[in-house]
Write an enzyme that holds these catalytic residues in place. Sequence first.
Site, PDB file in Angstrom:
ATOM      1  N   CYS A 120       0.805  -1.227   0.000  1.00 48.99           N
ATOM      2  CA  CYS A 120       0.000   0.000   0.000  1.00 48.99           C
ATOM      3  C   CYS A 120       0.838   1.278   0.000  1.00 48.99           C
ATOM      4  CB  CYS A 120      -0.948  -0.023   1.182  1.00 48.99           C
ATOM      5  SG  CYS A 120      -1.925  -1.536   1.176  1.00 48.99           S
ATOM      6  N   HIS A 260      -3.782   6.390   0.246  1.00 54.03           N
ATOM      7  CA  HIS A 260      -3.995   5.006  -0.145  1.00 54.03           C
ATOM      8  C   HIS A 260      -5.456   4.668   0.172  1.00 54.03           C
ATOM      9  CE1 HIS A 260      -4.159   0.789  -0.352  1.00 54.03           C
ATOM     10  NE2 HIS A 260      -4.233   0.629   0.950  1.00 54.03           N
ATOM     11  N   ASN A 290      -9.865  -1.537  -2.949  1.00 58.57           N
ATOM     12  CA  ASN A 290      -8.507  -1.282  -2.472  1.00 58.57           C
ATOM     13  C   ASN A 290      -7.553  -1.965  -3.455  1.00 58.57           C
ATOM     14  OD1 ASN A 290      -5.998  -1.626  -1.217  1.00 58.57           O
ATOM     15  ND2 ASN A 290      -6.872  -1.809   0.821  1.00 58.57           N
TER      16      ASN A 290
END
Lengths: 360, 72
Positions: A120, A260, A290
Amino acid sequence: MIKSTFNDIKIEAIATAVSTKWTPVEEFISEADEKNVAKFKKNTGVEGRYDAGYKQTTSDFCYAAAKKAMEHKGVKPEEIGLLVFVSQTPDYKIPATACVLHNRLGLSDDCMAFDANQGCSGFVYGLNIACGIMESSNIKTALMLCGDVSGKGHRRSIGEGRTDPDDNEAKLFGDAGVAVLLRKTESAPQLDMAMRTDGKGFKAIINPYGHSRHIHGMAASHMDGVEVFNFAIEKPPILIKELMADIGTEATDYDCLILHQANKFIMKQVARRSGFTSKQNLVSIDKFGNTSSASIATALTKYYGDENEGTIKAMMCGFGIGLSWGAVSAEIEKKDVLPLIQTDEYYDDGYEDIEPEILA
Amino acid sequence: MSEKEKLALLEDMFELEEGDLSADTVLDDLEEWDSMSKLSLIVLMNDEFGKKLSGDEIKKFNTVGDILAYMG
């Protein structure tokens, strides 16, 4: 914090590539779970995500994105002196996927190409790695490619694109690949970066299996939700504020905060604690899920991919597995954020798949 | 902060009505006591009481009263 400043490197193009298959959260949950779906959407902000095809990998998306980024600025393959591929879903155990991409993109021998294993925080780490190498070398043009097919890892092998309805992580993670074209130029706006790592948290998000220490594999990773949450709402805001103090900027100086895309609740907390408004906090997790190191670019693409006038002053922050986190303060021209690329193409390397029973 | 005020914070967090919670309320009996509300509790504990709540501490909470006691 590890602080870097670059005065002569410009972000020349940012491109995000995904598949053509967008799956709404509802599609893989039975009607009996309607309430759970509503709750999941409210809590995470995910409405659906793009799923990589059965044979598609991160590098297929990065390849498509890199081609478009190079086309955008008329950059020839032989001009690329550096290719960094940042991912946790490489094509192979060995060699580095960067070498596969180096070949597919037709780059010359006068090029450094290697992989970096980051999740991430990969977008901001990748930028720092690429700019740092450019600064100390004769490299004029570089590609920073990043992304993951984490969603693919979670989709069980029931068949192409199918998902275990009880696997929340499978609903959360999407697949995407990104290319950032960087070029040395005297007229570049200043790029400021700050990075940190806390290896004490290496078990917070981990898949310990299938490599040297525990040879036999397991498909999905494990996440300690509470530990990761505590980290995410505490450490990234501190770093963002420290970076702003160091370079003499304030939250109000920025058009946007691009975090993120972990989940909407975490992002809201990080933005608030960093002193940014919810309006500044760009959200792309709704459409993309995500997407690990690709997520910051998915937000840029969603908001600015179709705009051509003006400049964005952005504070970008990636945080997660490692634990590692980093922030980048940058100015990007809207015309250099390319429209979303959709592709179902994959690279046929000539190898046949081995059936799992043969492997066992 | 009074117990009533602390309860009001929790009711607000769980999106419940005033008076829905008491110190005796067993958390596992609450439909709202899910992974998301646990994260909300971490934020509340941090913002309002300056305390960092770990996963192990959350697991030890049995009743609303346990949370009130932790708030101090």
